[in-house]
Structures are given as structure tokens and as C-alpha cells.
Write a protein that holds these residues in place. Structure first.
Motif, mmCIF file in Angstrom:
data_model
loop_
_atom_site.group_PDB
_atom_site.id
_atom_site.type_symbol
_atom_site.label_atom_id
_atom_site.label_comp_id
_atom_site.label_asym_id
_atom_site.label_seq_id
_atom_site.Cartn_x
_atom_site.Cartn_y
_atom_site.Cartn_z
ATOM 1 N N SER A 198 -13.705 -5.123 -28.615
ATOM 2 C CA SER A 198 -13.159 -4.567 -27.379
ATOM 3 C C SER A 198 -12.709 -3.123 -27.588
ATOM 4 N N THR A 246 -14.251 0.119 -25.737
ATOM 5 C CA THR A 246 -13.404 1.050 -24.991
ATOM 6 C C THR A 246 -13.552 2.468 -25.528
ATOM 7 N N SER A 277 -15.284 5.844 -23.644
ATOM 8 C CA SER A 277 -14.559 7.096 -23.411
ATOM 9 C C SER A 277 -15.355 8.327 -23.876
#
Length: 178
Positions: A118, A122, A126
Motif C-alpha cells: 500500500s 501510494t 504521487s
């Protein structure tokens, strides 16, 4: 199965379905992971990989450098994946890679693996698109800088810069996970 890509691709280009099957077995997982990283969905990734192999079977005889079959297949799946993203008018890049837990993994290890996946997803989300593509090709697909430059049609120096910035950004984003 142990032959190098040039030999296997040459036989497949001559119409040998068993040789083509070796290419499918050799690269389908890598292609699926890469397609999934672009698309964010398993069902579409499987379709894209299947379409890429159909295209490859039809056009393999036009490949000039048979030793470059891996990068050629990855280029096909990359373009097919990007076409799918454009077609659905959903331009959010969502990284949803959840690696399977090892059979002997404890619940704590499984939770840590999910947490890491995860956090990586993430962090990847970004990154700017160029950095993300270069980082995935380098770190996941294990491409050389030259292969990435050829695949993305960028100068090798640009690829090196994008990967360097992506690594710095990934390290910064992953700092909280450590």
C-alpha cells in the motif's frame, strides 16, 4: 525453454506455436504486472496482455532484432495499456498491486506485506507520470537505461534523470513507512 530470446523468437517468427508458447510463459507475468501498474485493474490487464500477444503473434516476423523481443513485447503492452486508459477517459493512475502472501507467512507478516504494498502504491501514485513509468520499467521490469529510453522514445540522459528523481521521491515518500 532454456534457449535465448533470439532463438525462441526466430522459431516463433517462423510459425512455431511451441516457441511462441515459450515466449508467453517467459514474459506474461512481467507484462501482466506492468499492465496492471498502468491500468490499476486485473481484468483489463489480462485483456491487454492477451491482445498484446495476439499482436505479437501476427507481427513477430516483422521484428528486425529478435534478441530484443522482451522490450518489443513490453512496448506493445505499454501502448495497449495507455490506449485503454485513454479510451476510458479515466486518467487517474492508480497503482493497486497487492502481492500474494507467502504460504507460510504469519498474519503479522501478511499485514506488513500489505502495508508495504500500500505504501509503495501510494508513493508511486504521487510520482509524476514520466518518473513513474521509468521507475516501473527499471525496478519492476528490470529494463536497462537504454531499453527504457528506446521504449519511451526519450534520450538516455533524460531517463537517468527521471529515475534518479523517482528514487529520491520514493525514498522520501517511503520514509514514514520505515
Amino acid at each position: 525453454m532454456d534457449s535465448d530470446d533470439r532463438v525462441v523468437a526466430g522459431r516463433a517468427a517462423d510459425g512455431d506455436p511451441q516457441a511462441f508458447e515459450v515466449l508467453v510463459r517467459r514474459y506474461s507475468t512481467l507484462m501482466r504486472v506492468y499492465a496492471r501498474s498502468i491500468l490499476g485493474m486485473n481484468d483489463e490487464a489480462d485483456d491487454v496482455v492477451q491482445e498484446a500477444f495476439v499482436t505479437a503473434w501476427q507481427q513477430l516476423d516483422s521484428l528486425e532484432d529478435l534478441a530484443a523481443v522482451k522490450s518489443w513485447l513490453m512496448r506493445i503492452v505499454s501502448r495497449r495499456s495507455i490506449d485503454r486508459v485513454r479510451a476510458r477517459h479515466d486518467h487517474d493512475d492508480i497503482i493497486d498491486y497487492d502481492p500474494p502472501a507467502e504460504a507460510e507467512a504469519s498474519p503479522a507478516q501478511a499485514a506488513q506485506t500489505r502495508s508495504l504494498a500500500s505504501a509503495v502504491g501510494t508513493a508511486l501514485a504521487s510520482l509524476p507520470a514520466g518518473q513513474r513509468r521509468c521507475w516501473l520499467l527499471k525496478e519492476v521490469a528490470e529494463y536497462s537505461y537504454r531499453e527504457i529510453a528506446a521504449d519511451l522514445e526519450l534520450p538516455e540522459s533524460t531517463v537517468r534523470g527521471l529515475i534518479s528523481r523517482a528514487r529520491v521521491n520514493m525514498a522520501r515518500e517511503m520514509q514514514a513507512w520505515r
